[in-house]
Design a protein around this motif. Sequence first.
Motif, short mmCIF file in Angstrom:
data_model
loop_
_atom_site.label_atom_id
_atom_site.label_comp_id
_atom_site.label_asym_id
_atom_site.label_seq_id
_atom_site.Cartn_x
_atom_site.Cartn_y
_atom_site.Cartn_z
N UNK A 177 0.79 -1.16 -0.59
CA UNK A 177 -0.47 -0.08 0.18
C UNK A 177 0.66 1.20 0.03
N UNK A 178 0.68 1.85 -0.84
CA UNK A 178 1.35 3.11 -1.22
C UNK A 178 1.22 4.17 0.48
N UNK A 179 2.32 4.92 0.69
CA UNK A 179 2.03 5.85 1.96
C UNK A 179 1.36 7.56 1.64
N UNK A 180 1.36 7.83 3.02
CA UNK A 180 0.49 9.33 2.59
C UNK A 180 1.36 10.18 1.98
N UNK A 181 1.02 11.23 1.36
CA UNK A 181 1.99 12.02 0.78
C UNK A 181 1.67 12.99 1.58
N UNK A 182 2.38 13.74 1.91
CA UNK A 182 2.18 15.29 2.60
C UNK A 182 3.11 16.34 1.71
N UNK A 183 1.69 17.34 0.84
CA UNK A 183 1.83 17.94 -0.03
C UNK A 183 2.59 19.29 0.66
N UNK A 184 3.36 20.41 0.07
CA UNK A 184 3.58 21.39 0.48
C UNK A 184 3.02 22.62 0.98
N UNK A 185 1.79 22.72 0.65
CA UNK A 185 0.79 23.03 2.12
C UNK A 185 -0.22 22.56 2.94
N UNK A 186 0.46 21.45 3.42
CA UNK A 186 0.40 20.81 4.87
C UNK A 186 -0.81 19.65 4.53
N UNK A 187 -1.13 19.56 3.03
CA UNK A 187 -2.21 18.80 3.33
C UNK A 187 -2.23 17.16 2.96
N UNK A 188 -2.62 16.22 3.54
CA UNK A 188 -2.13 14.36 3.30
C UNK A 188 -2.61 14.47 1.89
N UNK A 189 -2.24 13.56 1.24
CA UNK A 189 -2.96 13.37 0.02
C UNK A 189 -2.69 11.39 -0.34
N UNK A 190 -3.50 10.89 -0.43
CA UNK A 190 -3.71 9.49 -1.26
C UNK A 190 -4.32 9.35 -1.65
N UNK A 191 -3.64 8.22 -2.46
CA UNK A 191 -5.25 7.59 -4.09
C UNK A 191 -6.08 7.10 -3.35
N UNK A 192 -7.16 7.48 -3.96
CA UNK A 192 -8.45 7.08 -3.74
C UNK A 192 -8.68 5.43 -3.75
N UNK A 193 -7.78 4.71 -4.15
CA UNK A 193 -7.49 3.26 -4.50
C UNK A 193 -7.20 2.70 -3.29
N UNK A 194 -6.28 3.53 -3.12
CA UNK A 194 -5.61 3.11 -1.43
C UNK A 194 -6.68 3.17 -0.55
N UNK A 195 -7.12 4.54 -0.62
CA UNK A 195 -8.11 5.21 0.55
C UNK A 195 -9.23 3.93 0.69
N UNK A 196 -9.80 3.96 -0.56
CA UNK A 196 -11.22 2.84 -0.18
C UNK A 196 -10.36 1.37 0.66
N UNK A 197 -9.74 0.48 -0.26
CA UNK A 197 -9.41 -0.86 0.25
C UNK A 197 -9.38 -0.72 1.40
N UNK A 198 -8.81 0.58 2.42
CA UNK A 198 -7.98 0.70 3.01
C UNK A 198 -9.38 0.42 4.42
N UNK A 199 -9.95 1.66 3.94
CA UNK A 199 -11.58 2.29 4.74
C UNK A 199 -12.66 0.59 4.92
#
Length: 748
Positions: free
Chosen positions: A1-23
Amino acid sequence: MNDIVIGEDGVERQSLRDYTENAYLNYSMYVIMDRALPHIGDGLKPVQRRIVYAMSELGLKAGSKYKKSARTVGDVIGKFHPHGDSACYEAMVLMAQSFSYRYPLVDGQGNWGSPDDPKSFAAMRYTESKLTKYAEVLLSELGQGTVDWQPNFDGTMDEPCTLPSRLPNVLLNGTTGIAVGMATDIPQHNLREVANACIHMLDNPKADTEELLQYIPGPDFPTDAEIITPKADLQKMYHSGRGSVKMRAVYTREDGDIVITALPHQASGAKVLEQIADQMQKKKLPMVSDLRDESDHENPTRLVITPKSNRVDVNQLMSHLFATTDLEKSYRVNLNMIGIDGLPQVKSLDMIIKEWLEYRITTVRRRLQHRLDKVLARLHILDGLLVAFLNIDEVIEIIRHEDEPKQELIKRFGLSDKQAEAILELKLRHLAKLEEMKIKGEQDELSKERDQLEKTLGSERRLKTLVKKEITADAETYGDDRRSPIVSRDEAQALSEIDLMGADPVTVVMSEKGWIRAAKGHDVDGTGLQYKSGDKFLIQANAKTNQQAIFLDTGGRAYSVNIHGLPGARGYGEPVTGSINLASGQKISTMVIGQPKDQYLMASEAGYGFITQYEDMVSKNKAGKALLNKPDDKAIHSPVKVSDVEQDWVVAVSNEGRLLTFPVADLPVMAKGKGNKIINLGTSGDEVLIGISLMKEGDMLIVNAGKRHVKMKFSDLEHYQGERGRRGNKLPRGFQNVSSIEVIRKDD
């Protein structure tokens, strides 16, 4: 599973596939572990456990007063189970229904539903409840260090992970549940039987399911209906953990009525009556004249079915109702539960008993260790108090004059912190002389208890013996007799449309051109009926409306027609070709009506034949079935009914006047075919089997040759007796050109 990426604006980003699978995975695990499946230890789902625990915390034990159910539900959802109140209350209602739970955990006052409609319970603001006596099996050891605790949903208080059940409640009350990707369906069982199985397992740790089935023959539902699942299927179910159980209602006969006294588990009497009434309305149950519900408080189940007459086959009627209504029900069994390893698994019976005993032994060991710790702590305090009493004056002096009496006491007498604290907290009235004797007495009692606890904890055998005694005691306190008898019954068979028809007498009449009709009664003369111009009477036969008529065509095929569908005798009838698909170039030559096991002699002019049963003539297809094989230029004879295989003799006559007779038993019994040679015909090809019949002692044979005829008794045929397939002997002069034969039975 891909790690959560934190952007320059401080917002956590994760692919929809990884998020739904985990949820979805988290949701699935929650439903499986914390909602739908019971734990093997106490046999409860989380909501049930929380209800029972909340009620015990409210003081709603069996001996206390009832409290409003809304109070309990409020505590459950407010403290432990943050879900809907209606779902929580429904779970509570289920534990209070004696027709749903084999051993109810909640004692309800008010309307808690009925077997006819379990969901008809009153709202929680109206009903009152408390725990049953049986609930003590789950709760009595709760505060004794027996189970692990966990924080509730908001971390403000603790709740038990499981309850310290003294009996395997997972089998006793069973449960059903649907999780994600798995489900559970555990039936109820009898407490005494399960307790005996547990004791056997304690005595024989290597016992398998086969041995345990001697004590637990099958489930035991909270109903007196019969379990009719075959023993082999029950054994297979307990070995694999999967299968099904079939239950059937119990009925008795009272003054001609059928009285149903017990229904299968969760079967509704009102629904059963509705199902039967629906069949009556659609005229699919003509043998039932009345239906009523006489259930009351004294007879919770009493459904009365009144047959139309005393000639109705009650066993056949009930077999039909078992097959078509809820008087017989099947229940899926899936012994899926969360084991002591915290993982869901479908378990066999021996695995369930073994794991639960492991859970129970651990619980008892923790209880004993908890008590031993308390005993040792108290003995430690008593030792300190005894030192104080032996040096009372010095102790008082220290307390009066020292700035830090506690430290001084510890230093002077070698006491522990707890002992010194206990001395300082002594009240003056406890300094009496008698108190010293009480302390020594308590020390002796606790020392004995300590020794006993240490012995038990140090011996696996003693521990098992204690568990066995406690199971036996609980079985005597809470056990009862089996309610659902396990019996062997024939499989239920639904009646066919023909079986459901009335057996009214009719006469089936057929004309030469193939028009058929059914006249009421058996005293009908077919020759006196009206026929279409150019048509006339051919054949008639007595029958009943629930029978079938067999028609044979000139090619040897047999066709079946339901008699109840034939038109009456007022008109000309209808062509038989409207009910069957007659083979090309063929026409109907004769008709037969009989019972399934009746036997008939089949033969053709070619001189071959066999014996067949009436049920083998019946065809399910409109195109009929091939019955008698023969040359195209040879006709078939009308089937002759065999009245007695041991006494009937075949009488065969050729058109050239040769007669042969032999026992009918010499012919084979066949479903179809050419058959065996009956009489040996000449080589010219012109000789045919012109007549064939059956006769026995007392019958009369009439041989017709043009205008001439001769009558012959059975004794007169001795000259013509021979082996099947022989040429036969010549008839007297004048009968070398036989046209037909006829047998007059002595019974006619």
